[in-house]
Every structure is written in C-alpha cells, then in structure tokens.
Design a protein around this motif. Structure first.
Motif, PDB file in Angstrom:
ATOM      1  N   UNK A   1       5.051 -20.570  20.902  1.00  0.00           N
ATOM      2  CA  UNK A   1       4.442 -21.007  19.647  1.00  0.00           C
ATOM      3  C   UNK A   1       3.988 -19.799  18.819  1.00  0.00           C
ATOM      4  N   UNK A   2       3.455 -18.788  19.517  1.00  0.00           N
ATOM      5  CA  UNK A   2       3.003 -17.575  18.806  1.00  0.00           C
ATOM      6  C   UNK A   2       4.171 -16.902  18.092  1.00  0.00           C
ATOM      7  N   UNK A   3       5.299 -16.832  18.793  1.00  0.00           N
ATOM      8  CA  UNK A   3       6.472 -16.162  18.215  1.00  0.00           C
ATOM      9  C   UNK A   3       6.860 -16.793  16.892  1.00  0.00           C
ATOM     10  N   UNK A   4       6.837 -18.108  16.852  1.00  0.00           N
ATOM     11  CA  UNK A   4       7.233 -18.826  15.640  1.00  0.00           C
ATOM     12  C   UNK A   4       6.170 -18.659  14.547  1.00  0.00           C
ATOM     13  N   UNK A   5       4.901 -18.786  14.942  1.00  0.00           N
ATOM     14  CA  UNK A   5       3.824 -18.680  13.952  1.00  0.00           C
ATOM     15  C   UNK A   5       3.770 -17.281  13.348  1.00  0.00           C
ATOM     16  N   UNK A   6       4.067 -16.281  14.165  1.00  0.00           N
ATOM     17  CA  UNK A   6       3.951 -14.889  13.718  1.00  0.00           C
ATOM     18  C   UNK A   6       5.066 -14.516  12.737  1.00  0.00           C
ATOM     19  N   UNK A   7       6.200 -15.198  12.852  1.00  0.00           N
ATOM     20  CA  UNK A   7       7.326 -14.937  11.942  1.00  0.00           C
ATOM     21  C   UNK A   7       7.083 -15.759  10.673  1.00  0.00           C
ATOM     22  N   UNK A   8       6.488 -15.124   9.668  1.00  0.00           N
ATOM     23  CA  UNK A   8       6.026 -15.882   8.492  1.00  0.00           C
ATOM     24  C   UNK A   8       7.121 -16.721   7.819  1.00  0.00           C
ATOM     25  N   UNK A   9       8.337 -16.176   7.623  1.00  0.00           N
ATOM     26  CA  UNK A   9       9.351 -17.007   6.954  1.00  0.00           C
ATOM     27  C   UNK A   9       9.720 -18.244   7.779  1.00  0.00           C
ATOM     28  N   UNK A  10       9.727 -18.118   9.092  1.00  0.00           N
ATOM     29  CA  UNK A  10      10.086 -19.262   9.938  1.00  0.00           C
ATOM     30  C   UNK A  10       8.958 -20.293   9.930  1.00  0.00           C
ATOM     31  N   UNK A  11       7.727 -19.802  10.058  1.00  0.00           N
ATOM     32  CA  UNK A  11       6.579 -20.715  10.013  1.00  0.00           C
ATOM     33  C   UNK A  11       6.568 -21.472   8.686  1.00  0.00           C
TER      34      UNK A  11
ATOM     35  N   UNK B   1       9.086 -22.249   6.735  1.00  0.00           N
ATOM     36  CA  UNK B   1      10.146 -23.255   6.710  1.00  0.00           C
ATOM     37  C   UNK B   1       9.717 -24.502   7.474  1.00  0.00           C
ATOM     38  N   UNK B   2       9.141 -24.293   8.652  1.00  0.00           N
ATOM     39  CA  UNK B   2       8.770 -25.441   9.490  1.00  0.00           C
ATOM     40  C   UNK B   2       7.642 -26.259   8.864  1.00  0.00           C
ATOM     41  N   UNK B   3       6.645 -25.589   8.299  1.00  0.00           N
ATOM     42  CA  UNK B   3       5.540 -26.373   7.739  1.00  0.00           C
ATOM     43  C   UNK B   3       5.954 -27.035   6.423  1.00  0.00           C
ATOM     44  N   UNK B   4       6.863 -26.381   5.696  1.00  0.00           N
ATOM     45  CA  UNK B   4       7.347 -26.998   4.450  1.00  0.00           C
ATOM     46  C   UNK B   4       8.081 -28.302   4.763  1.00  0.00           C
ATOM     47  N   UNK B   5       8.793 -28.321   5.890  1.00  0.00           N
ATOM     48  CA  UNK B   5       9.504 -29.558   6.294  1.00  0.00           C
ATOM     49  C   UNK B   5       8.533 -30.700   6.545  1.00  0.00           C
ATOM     50  N   UNK B   6       7.279 -30.356   6.847  1.00  0.00           N
ATOM     51  CA  UNK B   6       6.253 -31.391   7.078  1.00  0.00           C
ATOM     52  C   UNK B   6       5.449 -31.676   5.816  1.00  0.00           C
ATOM     53  N   UNK B   7       5.952 -31.189   4.687  1.00  0.00           N
ATOM     54  CA  UNK B   7       5.324 -31.563   3.423  1.00  0.00           C
ATOM     55  C   UNK B   7       4.219 -30.643   2.941  1.00  0.00           C
TER      56      UNK B   7
ATOM     57  N   UNK C   1      -4.373 -23.681  -9.768  1.00  0.00           N
ATOM     58  CA  UNK C   1      -5.211 -24.279 -10.814  1.00  0.00           C
ATOM     59  C   UNK C   1      -5.148 -25.797 -10.855  1.00  0.00           C
ATOM     60  N   UNK C   2      -4.033 -26.370 -10.350  1.00  0.00           N
ATOM     61  CA  UNK C   2      -3.907 -27.829 -10.401  1.00  0.00           C
ATOM     62  C   UNK C   2      -4.431 -28.489  -9.127  1.00  0.00           C
ATOM     63  N   UNK C   3      -4.942 -27.667  -8.199  1.00  0.00           N
ATOM     64  CA  UNK C   3      -5.490 -28.230  -6.963  1.00  0.00           C
ATOM     65  C   UNK C   3      -4.458 -28.342  -5.853  1.00  0.00           C
ATOM     66  N   UNK C   4      -3.260 -27.787  -6.095  1.00  0.00           N
ATOM     67  CA  UNK C   4      -2.237 -27.828  -5.047  1.00  0.00           C
ATOM     68  C   UNK C   4      -2.516 -26.735  -4.012  1.00  0.00           C
ATOM     69  N   UNK C   5      -2.390 -27.097  -2.743  1.00  0.00           N
ATOM     70  CA  UNK C   5      -2.735 -26.186  -1.654  1.00  0.00           C
ATOM     71  C   UNK C   5      -1.457 -25.554  -1.095  1.00  0.00           C
ATOM     72  N   UNK C   6      -1.351 -24.234  -1.166  1.00  0.00           N
ATOM     73  CA  UNK C   6      -0.164 -23.516  -0.682  1.00  0.00           C
ATOM     74  C   UNK C   6      -0.462 -22.807   0.635  1.00  0.00           C
ATOM     75  N   UNK C   7       0.447 -22.954   1.567  1.00  0.00           N
ATOM     76  CA  UNK C   7       0.352 -22.257   2.855  1.00  0.00           C
ATOM     77  C   UNK C   7       0.848 -20.820   2.694  1.00  0.00           C
ATOM     78  N   UNK C   8       0.036 -19.851   3.134  1.00  0.00           N
ATOM     79  CA  UNK C   8       0.506 -18.461   3.149  1.00  0.00           C
ATOM     80  C   UNK C   8       0.968 -18.068   4.545  1.00  0.00           C
ATOM     81  N   UNK C   9       0.106 -18.331   5.516  1.00  0.00           N
ATOM     82  CA  UNK C   9       0.427 -17.933   6.902  1.00  0.00           C
ATOM     83  C   UNK C   9      -0.620 -18.503   7.826  1.00  0.00           C
ATOM     84  N   UNK C  10      -0.333 -18.423   9.123  1.00  0.00           N
ATOM     85  CA  UNK C  10      -1.315 -18.872  10.117  1.00  0.00           C
ATOM     86  C   UNK C  10      -1.519 -17.760  11.147  1.00  0.00           C
ATOM     87  N   UNK C  11      -2.740 -17.666  11.655  1.00  0.00           N
ATOM     88  CA  UNK C  11      -3.088 -16.639  12.649  1.00  0.00           C
ATOM     89  C   UNK C  11      -3.448 -17.315  13.962  1.00  0.00           C
TER      90      UNK C  11
END
Ligand SMILES: Nc1ncnc2c1ncn2[C@@H]1O[C@H](COP(=O)(O)OP(=O)(O)O)[C@@H](O)[C@H]1O
Ligand SMILES: [Mg+2]
Length: 316
Positions: A92-102, A104-110, A269-279
C-alpha cells in the motif's frame, strides 16, 4: 493496554527529510514515555537489524519520511523480521508514495485531482525539451505546479506562473526524482486531513488549514516555528469540511492504508476539494498538522500514539 511496554521508534532515515523525521520520532518517543512505555529509538543503518534481534521490540513505530520510510522498503524488512509495526503495509505504501499512481486510483473513486502529467527526465532529452514544454503549456495552460513524482517536504516543488519558469522548475524537480509531475496549479485554501483507524474503521480528523506567511508552503514554512499560521479546525463551511473528510477517508480506503494517514488537499474558490497526495508516515513535529488535528479533535496525542502501537501489537 498493560501489555504494551516496549516500542522501537524508527526515525531519521536516508531521505532529505532526515532531520524532520528525527524531530517527529523524538515527539512520538516522548509521548509514549510519558505514558510509561519503554521506548528505544533507532535510525535506519547497519545497526538496525542487530538492535532488533538483540532486543526485539514488541512493536516498531516507523516515523520515517520520504524514500525508504514511506515507499514501503523499510516495512518490507519489518515484515520479514516478523515484528508488528504501526502503519500501512509495504504494498500500500508503494502505491501511495507514487503520486501519479495514487492520483489515478483516487480519481477513479470520484476524488478530484489536479489535471496533469508525469514525465521522465529522459523524455525531455529524447524529444527535445522546448517542443515538449511548449505542448505542456498549450495543453494544461498556466499557472502550473511542478513537483517530483515522489518525495516530501516540498523538496523540488515549484509554482510556475510563466512559461519561462518551467525549465528551471523542472531542473529543480529532477534533483529529487527522475520523473516530474506537472499539474495545473490549484489556487485556494490548503488543508491537511489526518485519518486515524483506532479499531472502528478509518475516521477523518478535523481538517487543518495551512496559511504560510509568504504564501508558499515550502520547507522553511513547514518547519520554522511562526512561519505558517494553522487554523485547526480549518475555516471551512460544514459542507466543504465534510467533502474534505470524505475525500481523505476515500483515499485511505482506496489505497488500502492502515492505522494512520494524512491527505493533503486544496479547496478551490468554488469549494471543490482537490487531492494532492497522501502521506503514510505523516510529520509528527511541533509544527506538523497531524498532532494539531489530534488535539483539535479533543484527543491526547500521546494516547493516540499508544493506541496505534497497541493496535499493531494486537495484530502481531
Ligand atoms: N497542483 C498543485 N497546485 C497548487 N499547489 C500545489 C499543487 N501540488 C502541490 N502544491 C503545493 O506544493 C506542496 C507540496 O506538494 P505535495 O504534493 O503535498 O508534496 P510533498 O510530498 O512535498 O508534501 C503542497 O503542500 C502545496 O502547497
Ligand atoms: Mg504534502
């Protein structure tokens, strides 16, 4: 709880975040000692495995940031040694640490993510940097944000407000990784949302709002007391706060994380929440957001550290 009496805190490490990790480790160790837990601290080095086998700890609490600490490598070794540890499993760490992969996966969940692309250094050599850069700007527009595809503490990260700044931002980025993540720059309120799982499933802590004095949350702003103002909980509407909490829990679940994580987000500004990364091994220093969030949730940081270690012990 009486069963937990010997914890090894792993801190330091070989990444550029060594110093931060030492400070995080010290804080966790002091917190556990305050509750009567015997704590040994150890850095990652040739002595580690010897220390672990000479005096096996009940639980390892890794507080290592950056490569090897957060990419899963050290946890592979912990798995081999059979000692239970706090936090996510190596895969799980490997995937979370690779920002582009993380992303992609979280974007698939909306979960919304900044539009962007990940390109290796070699591609700029192979195709010619000017032609590639021109297309990136044409495709993504300006302003952009450039950062290494992995890493932490904003090392190698830079805002690009004008196309002329892109080459030097990439050079800075490639000092830390061979692949650059080039994203649309999201303007708004930066927040960090900690997630804890103390046995009843992952729960988001209150979001912490980050307001660096110079507007940029770089290394100095992160670790110099007074350079950044934190609002804990963040000054968000109930609706946005809920969206941020949902996003952080979705990230934690989607990536299969365990015990603790911290998701970095920007609310536009519109209240949309963007994911940058996870630690997977969030900062625990005096100026880190996770301990602030724990306090603002009305919990005791030391008790949370002990609960996390205790959970690992039960798992082991
Ligand atoms: N797409 C983006 N738009 C605007 N700012 C960004 C973007 N990506 C990152 N940042 C800024 O850069 C900082 C570091 O990025 P982050 O992905 O959290 O990496 P790190 O692992 O170094 O913390 C963030 O805290 C934020 O201030
Ligand atoms: Mg971050």
């Amino acid at each position: 709880m009486a069963d937990l009496n010997r914890v090894l805190v792993l801190a330091g490490g070989l990444s550029p975040e060594h110093e931060v990790s030492v400070r995080s480790g010290r804080r966790v160790a002091e917190a556990l000692r305050r509750l009567g837990v015997e704590v040994q601290t150890c850095d990652v080095g040739p002595g580690l495995l010897g220390t672990m086998s000479a005096d096996p700890p009940q639980v390892v609490f890794p507080v290592l940031h950056g490569t090897s600490g957060e990419d899963g490598a050290i946890r592979e070794v912990l798995e081999l040694s059979g000692v239970p540890y706090v936090g996510a499993r190596p895969d799980a760490c490997r995937v979370a640490y690779a920002k582009p992969i993380a992303k992609t996966l979280v974007a698939e969940r909306g979960v919304a993510v900044p539009r962007g692309l990940a390109l290796p250094k070699s591609l700029f050599h192979d195709l010619g940097a000017p032609a590639v850069l021109e297309r990136i700007v044409a495709m993504l527009g300006l302003p952009l944000f450039v950062k290494p595809d992995q890493g932490g503490s904003a090392f190698g990260a830079a805002a690009v407000n004008d196309a002329s700044e892109l080459p030097s931002a990439l050079v800075g980025c490639f000092a830390y990784s061979d692949t650059a993540l080039i994203e649309q720059q999201v303007k708004g309120t930066e927040i960090a949302v900690g997630v804890l799982d103390l046995g009843d499933g992952p729960v988001a802590l209150p979001a912490v709002e980050i307001v660096p004095d110079g507007g940029v949350y770089d290394y100095a702003a992160r670790y110099t007391a007074g350079r950044t103002e934190f609002f804990s909980p963040a000054r968000l509407s109930e609706e946005v706060a809920r969206a941020a909490a949902d996003a952080a829990v979705t990230v934690h679940r989607t990536l299969g994380l365990r015990d603790v994580s911290r998701t970095d987000l920007i609310v536009d500004g519109s209240g949309r929440v963007y994911f940058l990364e996870v630690n997977v091994s969030p900062g625990m220093t005096g100026t880190s957001t996770l301990p602030l969030a724990v306090e603002s949730a009305g919990m005791d940081f030391a008790v949370v550290c002990r609960e996390l270690a205790h959970r690992a012990l039960l798992r082991g």
